[in-house]
Every structure is written in structure tokens, then in C-alpha cells.
Design an enzyme around this catalytic site. Structure first.
Site, PDB file in Angstrom:
ATOM      1  N   GLU A   1      -5.485   4.505  11.559  1.00 48.88           N
ATOM      2  CA  GLU A   1      -6.922   4.808  11.471  1.00 48.88           C
ATOM      3  C   GLU A   1      -7.195   5.796  10.350  1.00 48.88           C
ATOM      4  O   GLU A   1      -8.179   5.675   9.625  1.00 48.88           O
ATOM      5  CB  GLU A   1      -7.445   5.324  12.814  1.00 48.88           C
ATOM      6  CG  GLU A   1      -7.214   4.374  13.983  1.00 48.88           C
ATOM      7  CD  GLU A   1      -7.558   2.934  13.680  1.00 48.88           C
ATOM      8  OE1 GLU A   1      -8.434   2.698  12.834  1.00 48.88           O
ATOM      9  OE2 GLU A   1      -6.946   2.028  14.284  1.00 48.88           O
TER      10      GLU A   1
ATOM     11  N   HIS B   1      -7.256   4.240   6.902  1.00 46.20           N
ATOM     12  CA  HIS B   1      -8.514   3.572   6.562  1.00 46.20           C
ATOM     13  C   HIS B   1      -9.456   4.487   5.767  1.00 46.20           C
ATOM     14  O   HIS B   1     -10.402   4.001   5.147  1.00 46.20           O
ATOM     15  CB  HIS B   1      -9.230   3.106   7.827  1.00 46.20           C
ATOM     16  CG  HIS B   1      -8.845   1.733   8.286  1.00 46.20           C
ATOM     17  ND1 HIS B   1      -8.960   0.622   7.484  1.00 46.20           N
ATOM     18  CD2 HIS B   1      -8.354   1.288   9.477  1.00 46.20           C
ATOM     19  CE1 HIS B   1      -8.561  -0.452   8.166  1.00 46.20           C
ATOM     20  NE2 HIS B   1      -8.183  -0.070   9.376  1.00 46.20           N
TER      21      HIS B   1
END
Ligand SMILES: [Zn+2]
Length: 657
Positions: free
Chosen positions: A347, A350
């Protein structure tokens, strides 16, 4: 992020991050960084994308949005919404600021799904409102309803009064009983791929970037957080303000509301969670700050200010969602031993690939997820060691090889053709792991140093922009392939990006640790090695996963019982190991697990963990068990998970023409 494969195995799903510019002595720097990033993003938006010479420009079209973004482009949203738990609605208005790319444009075309539109007004520079004509079209099953707003000359802002409805595909409303604390309700959004339109009328394309501000009203005892600047010390008064100064695609607009508390993990990092997960998650994810340092050293500065995590209830359908500044995270990865924190690395990654450099359409999803899976693994290598990153790669590739056997062949192509299908169908191991292996292949051919330089420049050149696969190919050719001739052929690139299945020359990550596990496993199955003599004390979760995943599919029930007795596999508290064991047990008819299986399916809503189990139950004629348990579990699942499992457990009869 996540994926949705109605009838097939769902592979890894990932999450994201979010940042909140906080307090303290950092706040000045953070705000300056945010401002610079904001200016950079605005400049980037105005720059022309590289011209593509191909004649067929259809790849530039986002088939999943009605927006007339080439004529009128949204630039900023001001949200003013109340969170109505009793009605399961967000209600209020949004001001949409836009730029006219064609001066004679007469309409603003937006995406919506299941929204009630009460009124649309035009706002002049003094803030005066006048009513404006609008048309809400009939609903398309995939795209929702096109909303056409008539524009007046010179107008640059419209206000839409609206509310979402309980069936909003991008929101989940949890009763107090469905939360960890059992006292207060919880609501959270999941906008990727095209679900932002179910709670905001917007140009819902990843090729559009907007900044936003929000006023959010909630019941007084609850806290709201968003993918924006969150003030960690905000008083709990039911009235919250947010500011997202960096331009992001609408699928990254996110909100969570619940009985949340905050705990700091480092200067830039912290967790928001219900009390039940606050300490355990802050401990489990305490390396997040170091992950940011590691990634910055490899790929340049983190441009979003803070990076916090929102720990969601177990019904969150994905592993994580990379909402900027505030990744949404499943609690199923709080294992107690950091064995599943590659999800956090994913995450966070990203923040470079996906949130900063974004796929322009959902056909280009691999540009988000392949790059992110690659960066994730590089972070894990730095944070731990090569043994860890190799094991994780080997497991991913095993999963991919397994999955491609059951995918429609077209879905094994990186530059996938969707042809009007729901873009959630694009999520499989292909954009993630095949995309990652393409980058590993490039790294191996050009060397890590050269490839890292290329990636650094790529993240810089496309910061706050979106691009398509053909645009990436052109960039790749100029800055890597043609620059270092003789290393990679065009035919190889074409095979990676445009051919189905997996190239023969795909890297095949190996793990020395797994080779030892395989040897022990073979000896156990052949009877050469008793379980008492099998040395497993030092096995990591990854070795256990490899071991279980690679047991013979026809393993005897006696051997399964022997393993269960020795290692308590049915009662393991690691959710990934439990998943692997339960799946094998279903396939072999090892009914000892049934109570555990029922509890597991009822307590967890993460699609990656539950969908393959329902599928295995249906495939092995245990449909009655699946239906009985699903009847209990369904109300606790997210609408996306419900849709997926509905299709498996109660497949619709083919419509006869
Ligand atoms: Zn992801």
C-alpha cells in the site's frame, strides 16, 4: 488494491496508504511539501501528454466513464456531507470546479450510480446560486447513470445537492454488532475501480485528477477520517474538515467513520483504529516509518506529507486500499509476528506507483499493480533480507501459475481488453504478479542499478499524471530499450504486454528455504520421515504456506489428521495459513475443519481469503454447507464481496434469448 473475480480465484489484494499532514514541529515542513507537491501536480496536469503516433487511439478512451473530460475537466471538489447512519446515506452537496478545455462546451457530463440528485445550481464568483438544468439518464448495469448538467457561459463551478443510497456499491454500513467494539456503527468507502460515483457525482475516470476539501458531519461520538490531511488532535465533535491539496483520481477519494482512536507510530506515521486493534496494529506495523525511508532512498521523496493506516473491521473486502495519506487495511494481517506486513509495503508503494503515476484506464491496471508489487518486494528485501523477499516472490508466482489455468485466456494479457465489462474483473494475479515479473525481467536484463535509475526517472516524469500502456511502451523504448541496445527485443516486450499466458522466459523465483521444505514434505508423504522428526520449529509463515500449498492434492485423510494433530493447523491463528489449510481440507473432504471453516467464513469478509473457499465448497459438492454458512455470513460482507460470493453460491441461470 483489490480485486473482484466473480467466479474465479481472487488473488492478492492490496492496500494503500494515506497521509495526514500533522501537528508538531513537522507541520511546517509538511505543509510546504504539500504545497510544492500541489503546485507540481497542477503543473503536471497542464502539461501535454506525449503524443502517440499510432493511428488507432482507442486505447486512450476510458470506456468506463461517461465524462466529457476532453471538453470540460474537473479540477477541484468541495464536499459538504452528513453521514446518516439510520438511513445509510451520505447527504449534502458537492461543488465541482472545472476547466473548459473547449471554450464552447455547453455541458458537463458526470458519472453517478444509485444517487438521488435533488437540485443542481450554478455558482457565480460571489457565491450566488441559480438553478441549472440537468438530466439523469437510466442506469447502465456497469457504468451507472450519466448525469448531464447544462453549463452557462463563463460558469466555472456547479453545485449538486444529492444523497447516496443504501445500496451504494462504494460504501459499507456496519451495525455496532459488526464492529470490534460492538457499541457504535461504522462506515467506510471503497471507490476503486468505479465506485466513487456511488457516493459522489464526479468524472470517475483515473485519467481525471482533482484536489478536494470536505466538511463532514457525523454523530458526535464518532471520528471521520479521509484520504486527505487528517488532524490527529481534532476534537471529537461530529464536525470535521479535510483538505487534499494534491490532485488525485476520484477512485482515491476515501472516507471512514467510526469509533476510532489514533496512535502514533513515528514522525510521519500512525494508525487509526477501533480500540480493539489499536495497540496490536501499531505494534505489528511499527516498521512503516522505516519502509518510507527505504522507498525514498530507492525511488525519490515521499510527496504526500503523512502516511497513516486506517484499520478496518474484518468485513473489509480487500487486503488494503492505497487511499493517499491514509491506507485502508484489513485487520486479518495483524498476525502478531509481522509475517504479513508486505501488505503495508504494498500500500505504501502505491504512493509512487498508482497514486503518483496512475493508470489512465482500467485496461492499464498492471501499471499500478505490477509496479507496486515490484516496489513492495524491493521494500521487503531491504527491510528484512533476500530470503524473505524470495519466499514472497516464489509464493506469488506459484499462485499466479495456478490462477492462470482457470482464467479466461484474454484475462491473462497485461494490456487486457475489457470491452464493457466491469473493471473490477481486471483484478487478478495477472496485473500484480505477471506485471511484477515483467519488471523483474527488465531488472535482470539491464541490471538493478540501471533499472532503478529508469524507475526513478519514470516516477519523476509522470508524477501526478496518468498514462496508458502504449504511452508506457514508448517511454520504455526511449529511456531503456533503445538506450541500451541488445538487451531486450521488441518481440519480448510484445509478448509480455500483449500475449496471453506467461512467457517461457518469465523469471521463476526460487527460495532455498522452500527447497528444504519440499524435501521434508516428500519424505513425510513417502513415509520416510515421521512428523516427530520433521524440524519445523524455525519455519516461517511463508514456509508453512509453501508446505501446505504444495501437499499432494490426493493426500490421505490419515496424513491430514496426523499433520493436524502435530501442528494444530485447524486452529492456527494465522489467517493465511488457516486459509491454505481450510482449502485443502475442503478439497479432500476433511470434515474435522467444518466448525472452524464456518467461524472463519462468518468472521472474515476479505475476498482473497473467503472466495476460494466458497468456490472449493461448490466444486466439491458441499453446496449445502456453503449456502447455510453464507446465509449467516452474508449480511456481514461488503457489497462487493456479496456480489462475488452470490455469483458462486447462487449462480444466475443463463438468460435464454
Ligand atoms: Zn495494489
Amino acid at each position: 488494491m483489490n480485486k473482484r473475480l466473480p467466479t474465479m480465484l481472487v488473488s492478492a489484494v492490496l492496500a494503500m496508504s494515506l497521509i495526514a499532514c500533522q501537528q508538531s514541529e513537522n507541520s511546517q515542513t509538511t505543509k510546504t511539501d504539500a504545497k510544492n507537491a500541489s503546485e507540481k501536480s497542477q503543473q503536471a496536469m497542464k502539461k501535454e501528454m506525449p503524443k502517440v503516433e499510432a493511428e488507432d487511439l482507442s486505447y486512450l478512451i476510458d470506456e468506463h466513464s461517461y465524462a466529457n473530460k476532453d471538453e470540460v475537466l474537473l479540477t477541484h471538489l468541495d464536499l459538504d456531507l452528513e453521514v446518516l447512519f439510520d438511513k445509510k446515506q451520505l447527504k449534502g452537496h458537492v461543488d465541482l470546479s472545472f476547466e473548459r478545455l473547449q471554450s464552447n462546451a455547453q455541458q458537463l457530463i458526470l458519472d453517478t450510480r444509485d444517487l438521488t440528485i435533488d437540485r443542481v445550481t450554478s455558482i457565480d464568483s460571489d457565491g450566488n446560486e441559480t438553478d441549472t438544468q440537468f438530466v439523469l439518464a437510466d442506469k447502465d448495469a456497469v457504468l451507472g447513470s450519466k448525469l448531464t448538467v447544462e453549463l452557462k457561459d463563463g460558469e466555472e463551478k456547479v453545485r449538486i445537492y444529492y444523497n447516496s443510497n443504501p445500496q451504494a456499491s462504494g460504501l459499507q454500513w456496519l451495525t455496532p454488532e459488526q464492529t470490534a467494539g460492538k457499541k457504535e456503527p461504522f462506515m467506510f468507502s471503497q471507490a476503486q475501480a468505479i465506485h466513487a460515483r456511488s457516493f459522489i457525482p464526479v468524472q470517475d475516470s483515473p485519467d481525471v485528477r482533482v484536489t478536494y476539501k470536505a466538511n463532514i458531519k457525523t454523530p458526535k461520538q464518532l471520528l471521520a477520517v479521509m484520504s486527505a490531511y487528517n488532524e490527529p488532535n481534532t476534537p471529537l465533535d461530529g464536525d470535521y474538515q479535510f483538505d487534499m491539496p494534491q490532485a488525485i483520481p476520484p477512485y482515491l477519494i476515501a472516507i471512514g467513520v467510526g469509533d476510532l482512536q489514533f496512535k502514533s507510530m513515528g514522525p510521519r506515521t500512525g494508525v487509526y483504529s477501533e480500540a480493539a486493534y489499536l495497540d496490536s496494529s501499531a505494534k505489528e506495523f511499527e516498521d512503516t516509518e522505516q519502509m518510507i525511508d527505504i522507498t525514498e532512498a530507492m525511488y525519490g521523496p515521499y510527496l504526500w506529507g503523512r502516511y497513516d493506516l486506517l484499520i478496518l473491521p474484518p468485513s473489509f473486502p480487500f487486503g488494503g486500499m492505497e487511499n493517499p495519506r491514509l491506507s485502508f487495511i484489513t485487520p486479518t494481517v495483524i498476525a502478531g509476528d509481522k509475517s504479513l506486513i508486505n501488505l503495508i509495503a504494498h500500500e505504501l508503494a502505491h504512493s509512487w506507483s498508482g497514486n503518483l503515476v496512475t493508470n489512465a484506464t482500467w485496461r492499464d491496471l498492471w501499471l499500478n499493480e505490477g509496479f507496486t508489487s515490484y516496489v513492495e518486494n524491493r521494500i521487503m528485501e531491504e527491510l528484512f533480507d533476500e530470503n524473505r523477499s524470495e519466499m514472497e516472490n516464489a509464493l506469488s508466482v506459484q499462485g499466479l501459475r495456478q490462477q492462470v489455468k482457470s482464467l479466461p485466456v484474454g484475462d491473462t494479457i497485461l494490456h487486457i481488453t475489457l470491452d464493457g465489462r466491469d473493471p473490477d474483473d481486471a483484478f487478478s494475479g495477472v496485473p500484480y504478479t505477471k506485471g511484477q515479473m515483467f519488471l523483474v525481467f527488465l531488472e535482470q536484463r539491464f541490471g538493478r542499478e540501471t533499472f532503478d535509475k529508469f524507475l526513478n526517472q519514470y516516477f519523476g516524469d509522470f508524477a501526478f499524471k496518468s498514462l496508458t500502456t502504449p504511452e508506457f511502451e514508448k517511454y520504455l523504448d526511449k529511456h531503456l530499450i533503445a538506450k541500451y541496445p541488445g538487451k531486450v527485443t521488441q518481440a519480448e516486450i510484445d509478448e509480455w504486454l500483449h500475449s496471453p499466458m506467461l512467457p517461457e522466459f518469465m523469471p521463476n523465483p526460487q527460495s532455498n528455504a522452500f527447497i528444504k521444505v519440499d524435501a521434508a514434505s516428500a519424505d513425510f508423504i513417502s513415509g520416510k520421515l515421521a512428523l516427530n522428526d520433521m524440524v519445523t520449529d524455525k519455519w516461517s509463515i511463508h514456509e508453512w504456506l509453501h508446505f501446505i500449498n504444495n501437499l499432494p492434492q490426493d493426500i490421505s485423510l490419515e496424513k491430514m489428521a496426523e499433520l493436524d494433530k502435530a501442528f494444530d493447523l485447524t486452529t492456527t491463528t494465522n489467517n493465511e495459513v488457516a486459509h491454505a489449510w481450510l482449502k485443502l481440507a475442503i478439497n479432500r473432504g476433511y470434515g474435522v475443519v467444518n466448525q472452524r471453516l464456518e467461524d472463519y467464513l462468518i468472521s472474515i469478509g476479505r475476498r482473497k481469503l473467503i472466495v476460494p473457499l466458497y468456490k472449493a465448497l461448490m466444486d466439491t459438492k458441499q453446496g449445502d454447507f456453503a449456502k447455510r454458512v453464507y446465509a449467516i455470513a452474508r449480511s456481514g460482507y461488503h457489497p462487493l464481496a456479496q456480489g462475488t460470493v452470490d455469483a458462486i453460491v447462487n449462480p444466475a441461470k443463463p438468460v435464454s434469448k
